[in-house]
Design a protein around this motif. Structure first.
Motif, PDB file in Angstrom:
ATOM      1  N   ARG A  23       0.835  -1.208   0.000  1.00  0.00           N
ATOM      2  CA  ARG A  23       0.000   0.000   0.000  1.00  0.00           C
ATOM      3  C   ARG A  23       0.863   1.249   0.000  1.00  0.00           C
ATOM      4  O   ARG A  23       0.484   2.274  -0.542  1.00  0.00           O
ATOM      5  CB  ARG A  23      -0.909   0.004   1.234  1.00  0.00           C
ATOM      6  N   ASP A  24       2.020   1.136   0.646  1.00  0.00           N
ATOM      7  CA  ASP A  24       2.926   2.274   0.657  1.00  0.00           C
ATOM      8  C   ASP A  24       3.875   2.168  -0.526  1.00  0.00           C
ATOM      9  O   ASP A  24       3.963   1.119  -1.168  1.00  0.00           O
ATOM     10  CB  ASP A  24       3.705   2.345   1.976  1.00  0.00           C
ATOM     11  N   MET A  25       4.575   3.260  -0.820  1.00  0.00           N
ATOM     12  CA  MET A  25       5.540   3.228  -1.919  1.00  0.00           C
ATOM     13  C   MET A  25       6.869   2.714  -1.390  1.00  0.00           C
ATOM     14  O   MET A  25       7.381   3.205  -0.387  1.00  0.00           O
ATOM     15  CB  MET A  25       5.710   4.639  -2.511  1.00  0.00           C
ATOM     16  N   SER A  56       3.473   0.719  -6.950  1.00  0.00           N
ATOM     17  CA  SER A  56       3.679  -0.382  -6.002  1.00  0.00           C
ATOM     18  C   SER A  56       2.626  -1.459  -6.255  1.00  0.00           C
ATOM     19  O   SER A  56       2.208  -2.164  -5.367  1.00  0.00           O
ATOM     20  CB  SER A  56       3.598   0.136  -4.566  1.00  0.00           C
TER      21      SER A  56
END
Lengths: 295, 325
Positions: A23-25, A56
């Motif tokens: 979910r995060d880069m 991502s």
């Protein structure tokens, strides 16, 4: 050594599978998205219509009348797991130079025009807003910060030729970040440089947009006219996996380059290199320095 | 040839769209209401994907410069040849020198003018469709203007024998000011609060004025987000996600008061919370819904989405064999 996150799969209507690596880069997530999608493209599976790596994640468009979604999902999961080995992620890439006139009058004007759609209404320009949000007091320091690192092309999309750029070799704290507009602008100047989240993009043509505008690129990233020698065989400057380097230019040099582009004589500065993700993660700063030598 | 006397509001060359370039940010484009577009080609015995003119709200005025057969489908419009009304959903013979006038629509948005042998423009990235945002494909990448000369194909063998063929009533689409759109939940719907999800599904949403082939905008309710920090790299607004490639039909929420549904000229990627994706069978309905009309979103499973797709396909196939037989 580094490990790759596990992918979550989801459906998009009847034609798409969305694969969320994280979910995060994270740089690792993007290298994995590139590796999985490159492998899938090589296999030429009937029924698979579009293969799109993104920052991502990745999405696959398929024809559910040709290929069963259950079979395809199983197949994707298999490739996703094999491509989780870091040594699988090495690739040949290009380094491309992008000259930028930062804090120019045109992006200042657009900042004012669409101010009521933005996150904050009091800043003079998007450039000033991004500077302040990231704790910069001086314009020069901010420009230096935005242009000193090389950027990885982590995704393409939005409108033809738009490439997401993510800075390599920095800690999370060092990366310039900003929220997007609350309601997208209905227009953006062609070749404007914008920041949204941790990403920089260059708008290929005038278009709607939600990124904060910080300058103008002097060179096109999408061109149908085929007047430039480096874009003779393609409309698109970017390829996922490319590395782009921003170079600040002043108004006079910006105008000179724009003129060369108009005359069809401009040549992009491009260098081909072999990129090893293992060497990169072993010593990010040192490896980038070596990669960018003479550029 | 079609000689354009007046282009109308926005008349574009469209076929069944572009493939293979989505990963470079090139959307499919193509006819916004695929069903009506296909019906026109089926009526004429054209291959189902032959290029036609897509008319938005206000029609063009066209001088026909070659005897051929046409069919007009989609949103209901007053159509006249030399001042005399002609029917829609029927193959009609037009002569060299005839002047074709299409007026405004009272229901729906997109009307199709199909012609035997199709509209002939060069393929760009594998399609004749117009993608106006990048001035790509179609007639010089733009809408038609007075003075344009649009090449039409050779009338297909036998087409003049079938003039007067009509689409049976039960195959005609309905144009309503209140519609239900089926969608599959997912992607980043986990970023909405329970109340937000309920409000999205239980509310009536109104189509906004800024809607077009790229995207439809909706307001009318509040789709509230979870109060969690957006992930790293997204930008720290509640609606921000790390940017993804959007599916066609994606429904995103740039702020709690607004929905954006991406159509066939979509901006193909971005970083707003995406609640799910419209099923392919209902994209036509979206494109035919007018500003201020009412939309409800119905969550369906992936299996139901496939079933709807197959139902629509069976309908087209049965019409095709009916008209051939």
């Amino acid at each position: 050594m580094f490990t790759l996150p596990e992918t979550r799969f989801d459906f998009g209507g009847d034609e798409y599978i969305y694969a969320e690596i994280s979910r995060d880069m994270r740089e690792e997530s993007n290298f994995k998205a590139l590796a999985v999608t490159n492998e899938l493209r090589k296999r030429q599976i009937p029924g698979i219509q579009d293969i799109c790596p993104s920052n991502s994640s990745y999405i696959i468009r398929f024809d559910p009348e040709v290929i069963s979604v259950a079979d395809l999902l199983e197949y994707l999961k298999e490739i996703d797991i094999t491509k989780s080995n870091p040594s699988e992620l090495n690739m040949q890439v290009r380094i491309v130079e992008i000259p930028i006139w930062y804090d120019d009058p045109l992006t200042q004007e657009y900042s004012r025009r669409f101010q009521e759609r933005n996150i904050a209404h009091e800043a003079k320009s998007n450039f000033e807003l991004v500077m302040k949000l990231n704790g910069y007091a001086e314009k020069e320091r901010f420009i230096e910060a935005h242009s000193s690192s090389p950027y990885l092309i982590t995704m393409m999309g939005f409108i033809p030729g738009t490439a997401w750029e993510y800075p390599l070799g920095l800690t999370k704290e060092q990366i310039i970040q900003t929220p997007k507009y609350i309601s997208p602008r209905t227009d953006t100047p062609s070749q404007a440089v914008g920041i949204g989240g941790a990403f920089t993009v260059i708008y290929p043509l005038s278009a709607p947009g939600s990124y904060q505008l910080i300058g103008m690129a002097a060179v096109p990233v999408f061109d149908q006219s085929q007047r430039l020698p480096d874009l003779k065989d393609t409309f698109f400057l970017a390829k996922p996996g490319d590395i782009w380097k921003h170079r600040p230019v002043d108004e006079a040099e910006y105008n000179r380059i724009v003129q060369q582009v108009d005359e069809g004589t401009y040549r992009y500065r491009i260098k081909y290199v072999d990129f090893s993700t293992e060497d990169y993660f072993a010593d990010r700063k040192g490896y980038l320095k070596q990669l960018m030598e003479g550029f | 040839m079609f000689y354009i006397l007046d282009g109308g509001l926005q008349t574009l060359v469209q076929d069944s769209g572009r493939k293979d370039y989505y990963h470079l940010g090139v959307p499919p484009s193509g006819a916004a209401d695929r069903y009506s577009f296909c019906l026109g080609n089926i009526l004429l015995g054209n291959p189902i994907d032959y290029a036609a003119l897509e008319i938005t709200l206000l029609g063009p005025k066209i001088e026909v410069r070659k005897k051929t057969v046409i069919a007009i489908t989609g949103a209901p419009m007053d159509v006249k040849v030399n001042g005399q009304p002609i029917p829609m959903w029927e193959s009609v013979c037009v002569q060299e020198g005839d002047v074709l006038t299409l007026r405004s629509t009272a229901k729906g948005v997109k009307t199709y003018l199909c012609v035997s042998g199709g509209i002939q423009v060069p393929d760009v990235l594998g399609s004749k469709s117009t993608y106006t945002l990048s001035q790509l494909g179609g007639f010089q990448g733009r809408k038609l203007l007075a003075g344009d000369e649009v090449i039409i194909g050779e009338p297909l063998p036998g087409v003049f024998h079938h003039v007067g063929t009509r689409i049976p009533e039960e195959y005609l689409p309905r144009f309503s000011s209140s519609i239900d759109i089926r969608m599959v939940m997912g992607i980043s719907s986990y970023r909405l609060s329970d109340e937000g999800l309920k409000a999205f599904l239980n509310s009536e949403w109104q189509v906004g004025l800024e809607s077009n082939n790229i995207a439809y905008r909706y307001t009318g309710a509040t789709a509230a987000f979870q109060s969690v920090d957006p992930p790293f790299g997204a930008g720290n607004n509640a609606s921000n996600t790390v940017d993804i490639v959007y599916p066609i039909g994606a429904i995103m929420i740039p702020n709690e008061k607004e929905l954006i549904l991406l159509l066939r000229d979509a901006t193909t990627g971005g970083g707003f919370v995406t609640i799910g994706t419209t099923i392919s069978a209902d994209l036509d309905l979206v494109a035919q819904s007018r500003p201020h009309s009412i939309t409800r979103f119905i969550a369906v499973t992936h299996d139901q989405a496939i079933e709807a797709r197959m139902q629509r396909k069976r309908k087209l196939l049965s019409l095709q064999s009916l008209l051939k037989g």
